[in-house]
Design a protein around this motif. Structure first.
Motif, PDB file in Angstrom:
ATOM      1  N   UNK A  56       0.853  -1.171   0.000  1.00 25.22           N
ATOM      2  CA  UNK A  56       0.000   0.000   0.000  1.00 25.22           C
ATOM      3  C   UNK A  56       0.896   1.229   0.000  1.00 25.22           C
ATOM      4  N   UNK A  57       0.704   2.098  -0.991  1.00 25.50           N
ATOM      5  CA  UNK A  57       1.510   3.309  -1.104  1.00 25.50           C
ATOM      6  C   UNK A  57       0.612   4.537  -1.122  1.00 25.50           C
ATOM      7  N   UNK A  58       1.059   5.567  -0.440  1.00 24.63           N
ATOM      8  CA  UNK A  58       0.370   6.851  -0.428  1.00 24.63           C
ATOM      9  C   UNK A  58       1.358   7.908  -0.883  1.00 24.63           C
ATOM     10  N   UNK A  59       1.038   8.562  -1.975  1.00 18.70           N
ATOM     11  CA  UNK A  59       1.889   9.611  -2.536  1.00 18.70           C
ATOM     12  C   UNK A  59       1.210  10.956  -2.331  1.00 18.70           C
ATOM     13  N   UNK A  60       1.983  11.908  -1.850  1.00 20.92           N
ATOM     14  CA  UNK A  60       1.511  13.282  -1.726  1.00 20.92           C
ATOM     15  C   UNK A  60       2.241  14.105  -2.773  1.00 20.92           C
ATOM     16  N   UNK A  69      -4.199  16.432  -3.469  1.00 20.32           N
ATOM     17  CA  UNK A  69      -2.750  16.185  -3.534  1.00 20.32           C
ATOM     18  C   UNK A  69      -2.346  14.753  -3.204  1.00 20.32           C
ATOM     19  N   UNK A  70      -3.295  13.827  -3.116  1.00 25.13           N
ATOM     20  CA  UNK A  70      -2.957  12.485  -2.637  1.00 25.13           C
ATOM     21  C   UNK A  70      -3.409  11.393  -3.602  1.00 25.13           C
ATOM     22  N   UNK A  71      -2.512  10.466  -3.853  1.00 21.10           N
ATOM     23  CA  UNK A  71      -2.789   9.251  -4.621  1.00 21.10           C
ATOM     24  C   UNK A  71      -2.456   8.069  -3.724  1.00 21.10           C
ATOM     25  N   UNK A  72      -3.408   7.158  -3.589  1.00 18.28           N
ATOM     26  CA  UNK A  72      -3.197   5.938  -2.815  1.00 18.28           C
ATOM     27  C   UNK A  72      -3.344   4.769  -3.778  1.00 18.28           C
ATOM     28  N   UNK A  73      -2.399   3.837  -3.719  1.00 21.46           N
ATOM     29  CA  UNK A  73      -2.515   2.682  -4.606  1.00 21.46           C
ATOM     30  C   UNK A  73      -2.027   1.409  -3.946  1.00 21.46           C
TER      31      UNK A  73
END
Length: 138
Positions: A34-38, A80-84
């Motif tokens: 699980x990755x969260x990119x800001x 501003x957030x992408x979770x994948x």
């Protein structure tokens, strides 16, 4: 907080190696990441385009399975957030895939082009997980 791409790649490789070494003995079967990119301010669209047009295919090329991509509904993070979520065959496979991805010349070109006008990524968080025995994802 600004993170250089070289620092991000080095950290990804180091963490992947450490997690592989620590978790390999205790983990068998699929591993989910699980990755969260800001994104940096105003650059979520650029980050999404990079994933849509390039990164997802590169992940598959290097043995990672794309499970899903999400934008939070929370107003403070939705801009501003992408979770994948990715699936790997094992911790060892995850580490090998990230090493191959990081050294891929196609990724280097995509990354350079997407950051040409300034960094589009501000922060990365990740967590490796295994499925419970009652999970629908195995």
């Amino acid at each position: 907080m600004k993170i250089s791409i070289k620092t991000l790649v080095a950290a990804t490789l180091l963490v992947g190696s450490l997690l592989s070494a620590v978790g390999a003995a205790a983990q068998e079967g699929p591993v989910f990441e699980l990755r969260t990119y800001t994104s940096t301010p105003g650059n979520l669209d650029k980050l999404l385009a990079r994933f849509r047009d390039h990164t997802m295919g590169l992940f598959e090329k290097h043995g990672m399975t794309n499970i899903g991509y999400w934008i939070p509904l929370d107003e403070a993070r939705s801009g501003n957030t992408l979770i994948y979520l990715l699936k790997h065959d094992s911790m060892e496979a995850a580490s090998a895939s990230w090493r191959a991805f990081a050294s891929d010349p196609e990724w280097a070109a995509v990354n350079e082009a997407s950051n040409r006008d300034g960094a589009i990524l501000d922060n990365v968080q990740r967590e490796y997980m295994t499925a419970t025995d009652f999970s629908q994802m195995k």
